[in-house]
Design an enzyme around this catalytic site. Sequence first.
Site, PDB file in Angstrom:
ATOM      1  N   LYS A  67      66.334   1.995  53.856  1.00 14.79           N
ATOM      2  CA  LYS A  67      67.675   1.809  54.176  1.00 14.79           C
ATOM      3  C   LYS A  67      68.622   1.672  53.035  1.00 14.79           C
ATOM      4  O   LYS A  67      68.507   1.955  51.916  1.00 14.79           O
ATOM      5  CB  LYS A  67      67.496  -0.439  54.147  1.00 14.79           C
ATOM      6  N   HIS A  68      69.116   2.410  53.854  1.00 16.71           N
ATOM      7  CA  HIS A  68      70.933   3.218  52.264  1.00 16.71           C
ATOM      8  C   HIS A  68      70.215   3.834  51.795  1.00 16.71           C
ATOM      9  O   HIS A  68      70.572   3.634  50.205  1.00 16.71           O
ATOM     10  CB  HIS A  68      71.507   1.980  51.956  1.00 16.71           C
ATOM     11  N   ASN A 223      68.740   3.562  38.669  1.00 14.28           N
ATOM     12  CA  ASN A 223      67.299   3.302  37.993  1.00 14.28           C
ATOM     13  C   ASN A 223      66.768   2.578  38.532  1.00 14.28           C
ATOM     14  O   ASN A 223      67.456   1.569  40.128  1.00 14.28           O
ATOM     15  CB  ASN A 223      67.748   2.744  36.900  1.00 14.28           C
ATOM     16  N   HIS A 384      68.726  11.283  42.772  1.00 15.18           N
ATOM     17  CA  HIS A 384      70.504  10.753  43.183  1.00 15.18           C
ATOM     18  C   HIS A 384      71.326  11.545  43.759  1.00 15.18           C
ATOM     19  O   HIS A 384      70.599  12.644  44.625  1.00 15.18           O
ATOM     20  CB  HIS A 384      71.432  11.069  42.053  1.00 15.18           C
TER      21      HIS A 384
END
Length: 384
Positions: A67-68, A223, A384
């Site tokens: 999810k996301h 993180n 990221h």
Amino acid sequence: MANELELKYGCNPNQKPARIFMKEGELPIEVLNGRPGYINLLDAFNSWQLVKELKEATGLPAAASFKHVSPAGAAVAVEMSDTLKKIYFVDDVKLSPLATAYARARGADRMSSYGDFIALSDTCDEETARIINREVSDGVIAPDYTPEALEILKNKRKGTYNVIKIDPAYRPAPIEHKDVFGVTFEQGRNELKIDESLFKEIPAEAKRDLIIALITLKYTQSNSVCYAKDGQAIGIGAGQQSRIHCTRLAGNKADIWYLRQHPKVMNLPWIEKIRRADRDNTIDVYISEDHDDVLAEGIWQQFFTEKPEVLTREEKRAWLDTMTGVALGSDAFFPFGDNIERAHKSGVSYIAQPGGSVRDDHVISTCDKYNMAMAFTGIRLFHH
């Protein structure tokens, strides 16, 4: 396959035009059904890499629930107890190894997995498709599908369910690029291999669970911290600015996973034909300190045939004290021993983290206090 795929829009409806494309060669995917969006494909590519690496590292079929652009769950095909089958709502179906992996991945954090994008390491079989078909989900990516599985999935969500086939032989270029604010970023792909060689003098099952935790973190927004047990992630804390907040968030999810196995939760007197989402949401509230909200007069009748007993704070703590053998991975070093203190409350016995903090000695001494085994891997897994 083609070298370009037009999308409905980008992250949001106002972000048009939107597409994915290859500068050289063809896309490694084929859309068999549906019309995947921008975020769907980010989830698909990240989750595929995760399950592919899990399969290579463990030799077991693997699945992930995303999810996301972060995993809500990830697991390999380890046979489940009757209790797990019941809390994952799969005690009434036939389970293949791949279906077992997905049931575990979906069941870890059912609240977060609602509307997930699924990745499967192996050809999707009928048993796995049938489990997917009964859950609220946006799509699935796998190397292939059996005819029976494809037929089931094509009929899901009124024929709009996203079904993507990926070429398992595809290897991306060693240098990757990303545009941000009109500026192109370039870096070498994170090709660090995570396997048993990172750990010594740790039981085989704990090694497996640490591998699952670290590979999961490799594709989790940083993180991040991951708790794993019994062949699956049981709590993932993603995208937090503070390491202790990651550890708390993931630990709270691991606690909920274990509390769902408490006899009082297992025996809640549900009304007939309650929707799965309502059941998941109600269990979450019942376990939390907000249980009065769901047990209030005029509310509990919506879910239960009779008013359940409260699961007290003391009962929850006593139950959690029986959870042991949990593995924990961190994508960067623990700066303070407070992370270890929190991990201990959720039954952690094995830890893997890069090390390198100026306070490593304090972290080590905190582990020693609780007789935890900790491996310094020397590898950071920021994503990221």
